[in-house]
Motif scaffolding. Structure first.
Motif, PDB file in Angstrom:
ATOM      1  N   GLU A 234       0.716  -1.202   0.084  1.00  0.00           N
ATOM      2  CA  GLU A 234      -0.041  -0.064  -0.093  1.00  0.00           C
ATOM      3  C   GLU A 234       1.061   1.198  -0.001  1.00  0.00           C
ATOM      4  O   GLU A 234       0.469   2.364  -0.732  1.00  0.00           O
ATOM      5  N   PHE A 235       1.906   1.166   0.915  1.00  0.00           N
ATOM      6  CA  PHE A 235       2.800   2.490   0.934  1.00  0.00           C
ATOM      7  C   PHE A 235       3.808   2.746  -0.178  1.00  0.00           C
ATOM      8  O   PHE A 235       3.848   3.767  -0.759  1.00  0.00           O
ATOM      9  N   PHE A 236       4.362   1.485  -0.669  1.00  0.00           N
ATOM     10  CA  PHE A 236       5.577   1.681  -1.429  1.00  0.00           C
ATOM     11  C   PHE A 236       5.047   1.185  -2.941  1.00  0.00           C
ATOM     12  O   PHE A 236       5.874   1.709  -3.912  1.00  0.00           O
ATOM     13  N   GLY A 237       4.090   0.571  -3.269  1.00  0.00           N
ATOM     14  CA  GLY A 237       3.640   0.098  -4.150  1.00  0.00           C
ATOM     15  C   GLY A 237       3.520  -1.682  -4.616  1.00  0.00           C
ATOM     16  O   GLY A 237       4.482  -2.282  -3.812  1.00  0.00           O
ATOM     17  N   CYS A 273      21.222   1.911  -0.591  1.00  0.00           N
ATOM     18  CA  CYS A 273      21.017   0.523   0.067  1.00  0.00           C
ATOM     19  C   CYS A 273      22.477  -0.108   0.326  1.00  0.00           C
ATOM     20  O   CYS A 273      22.553  -1.274   0.467  1.00  0.00           O
ATOM     21  N   LYS A 274      23.364   0.519   0.209  1.00  0.00           N
ATOM     22  CA  LYS A 274      24.710   0.082   0.536  1.00  0.00           C
ATOM     23  C   LYS A 274      25.066  -1.066  -0.710  1.00  0.00           C
ATOM     24  O   LYS A 274      25.673  -1.865  -0.173  1.00  0.00           O
ATOM     25  N   HIS A 275      24.654  -0.854  -1.592  1.00  0.00           N
ATOM     26  CA  HIS A 275      24.754  -1.783  -2.974  1.00  0.00           C
ATOM     27  C   HIS A 275      24.560  -3.290  -2.442  1.00  0.00           C
ATOM     28  O   HIS A 275      25.194  -4.278  -3.190  1.00  0.00           O
ATOM     29  N   GLU A 280      16.447  -1.707   4.861  1.00  0.00           N
ATOM     30  CA  GLU A 280      15.835  -2.085   6.208  1.00  0.00           C
ATOM     31  C   GLU A 280      14.833  -1.032   6.585  1.00  0.00           C
ATOM     32  O   GLU A 280      15.142  -0.023   6.588  1.00  0.00           O
ATOM     33  N   ILE A 281      13.633  -1.225   7.051  1.00  0.00           N
ATOM     34  CA  ILE A 281      12.429  -0.377   7.407  1.00  0.00           C
ATOM     35  C   ILE A 281      11.786  -0.496   8.651  1.00  0.00           C
ATOM     36  O   ILE A 281      11.536   0.241   9.185  1.00  0.00           O
ATOM     37  N   THR A 315      10.159   8.360   5.567  1.00  0.00           N
ATOM     38  CA  THR A 315      10.234   9.698   4.907  1.00  0.00           C
ATOM     39  C   THR A 315      11.229   9.722   4.014  1.00  0.00           C
ATOM     40  O   THR A 315      10.938  10.162   2.826  1.00  0.00           O
ATOM     41  N   MET A 316      12.354   9.418   4.781  1.00  0.00           N
ATOM     42  CA  MET A 316      13.722   9.732   3.886  1.00  0.00           C
ATOM     43  C   MET A 316      13.557   8.727   2.708  1.00  0.00           C
ATOM     44  O   MET A 316      14.073   9.200   1.600  1.00  0.00           O
ATOM     45  N   LEU A 317      13.155   7.623   2.579  1.00  0.00           N
ATOM     46  CA  LEU A 317      13.059   6.744   1.618  1.00  0.00           C
ATOM     47  C   LEU A 317      11.933   7.038   0.489  1.00  0.00           C
ATOM     48  O   LEU A 317      12.126   7.173  -0.747  1.00  0.00           O
ATOM     49  N   LYS A 318      10.824   7.651   0.992  1.00  0.00           N
ATOM     50  CA  LYS A 318       9.720   7.932   0.283  1.00  0.00           C
ATOM     51  C   LYS A 318      10.282   9.198  -0.467  1.00  0.00           C
ATOM     52  O   LYS A 318      10.012   9.355  -1.809  1.00  0.00           O
ATOM     53  N   TYR A 319      10.859  10.043   0.028  1.00  0.00           N
ATOM     54  CA  TYR A 319      10.936  11.231  -0.687  1.00  0.00           C
ATOM     55  C   TYR A 319      12.570  11.501  -1.215  1.00  0.00           C
ATOM     56  O   TYR A 319      12.847  12.618  -1.528  1.00  0.00           O
TER      57      TYR A 319
END
Length: 342
Positions: A234-237, A273-275, A280-281, A315-319
């Motif tokens: 729902e949140f990320f797709g 993602c450090k390659h 991790e969320i 939030t940092m991941l989303k934006y």
């Protein structure tokens, strides 16, 4: 004294001849005669030089001079105000200047979206105090005194014996709900938490969490996985990859970390993602039987799962924000980039 009287007489003539051309002239007059270093105050300071038998006479002369200077100033002040009123031309039928609408903070945007997703799954919101006691923040969560897991969290203590502290996790709100004994429980607990960490682009001394708790009969790890699968989709797709890795938390057993595929590089590897292709969320697991027992819930009859995520990280991941400090610096150039919608 006679010399002072002659000076006052000359000043009176100057005042009588004074006609200001503009507001600046009037202000200069005020400073010269009525200011803190003006002539009126200076002349009153000369009173000590006047013989005692003539102080009363000189005092009357000074008062008349002061009243004349003030009256002349007020005369022109009133004229200018009246002139300003006469020339004021306001159209009261014109619409007022539009108010500039602000925007919601990115943390609030993400927090609200997370809440809406879990509300549709039947979760309700539970909140607790930000100043907590040791029992609700540590001991009830299977972290007794001297437990090594306490070293994982650097704490802001307000007092010792008894211990009061700024909560390090919103799990304390979950403990309070479990202690009420109203089962089943299906809650999320969003809120601010505090840890004594060095402020940097990746860490701060305060941040926000959303933790979830579901307790009922026959709750399994499969229920946990499906709940979190739904949240991520729902949140990320729909195309977001998900994986679980075994981990350790003192309040859950078994425990896991949940990663999602890096949507910045598509899983090919990047600096975010450090390659590894994964980010991790959150952490999660089945509620430890000792935690249930500490809160007065029968671990033989009830089971449950819990999870927790940092809103800043989501939030940092989303934006695609790379510096955590931007969230708390109140820089409008940063904040105006986000939509002001709920």
């Amino acid at each position: 004294m006679e010399q002072l009287v002659q000076q006052i007489a000359a000043y009176k003539q100057e005042i009588a001849a004074f006609t200001p051309a503009n507001a600046a002239d009037l202000e200069q007059y005020r400073i010269k005669f009525l200011g803190t270093k003006g002539l009126v105050k200076a002349l009153f300071g000369e009173m000590k030089q006047v013989p005692n038998d003539r102080k009363k006479e000189f005092g009357q002369i000074l008062n008349e001079f002061k009243q004349l200077a003030e009256a002349r100033y007020e005369e022109f002040t009133a004229l200018k105000e009246a002139a300003g009123d006469n020339h004021q031309d306001v159209d009261y039928t014109m619409p007022q200047a539009p108010h500039r609408l602000g925007t919601r903070h990115p943390i609030s945007l993400v927090r609200n979206k997370i809440i809406r997703i879990f509300e549709r799954l039947g979760f309700t919101i539970a909140e607790g105090p930000e100043i907590e006691d040791d029992w609700h923040n540590f001991t009830a969560l299977n972290l007794p005194e001297n437990h090594p897991a306490r070293d994982m969290q650097d704490t802001f203590f307000i007092s010792k014996n008894p211990d009061w502290l700024l909560r390090t996790q919103t799990s304390s709100a979950q403990v309070r709900v479990m202690e009420e004994g109203k089962l089943p429980i299906r809650i999320i607990s969003p809120g601010r938490v505090y840890r004594n960490e060095t402020i940097s682009a990746r860490a701060h001394c305060f941040f926000h969490q959303v933790e979830g708790l579901y307790i009922d009969e026959n709750v399994s790890f499969a229920d946990l996985k499906q709940t979190l699968y739904h949240f991520v989709k729902e949140f990320f797709g729909e195309n977001t990859g998900i994986r679980f890795r075994p981990s350790y938390f003192p309040f859950t057993e078994p425990s896991a970390e949940m990663d999602i595929s890096c949507f910045i590089c598509g899983g090919t590897g990047c600096s975010v993602c450090k390659h590894t292709g994964w980010v991790e969320i959150l952490g999660c697991g089945m509620v430890h039987p000792k935690v249930l027992a500490n809160c007065g819930i029968d671990p033989e009859k009830y089971t449950g799962f819990a999870f927790g995520m940092g809103i800043e990280r989501i939030t940092m991941l989303k934006y695609q924000i790379k510096d955590l400090r931007l969230f708390s610096e109140n820089d409008t150039r940063f904040l105006e980039q986000f939509e002001g919608t709920v």
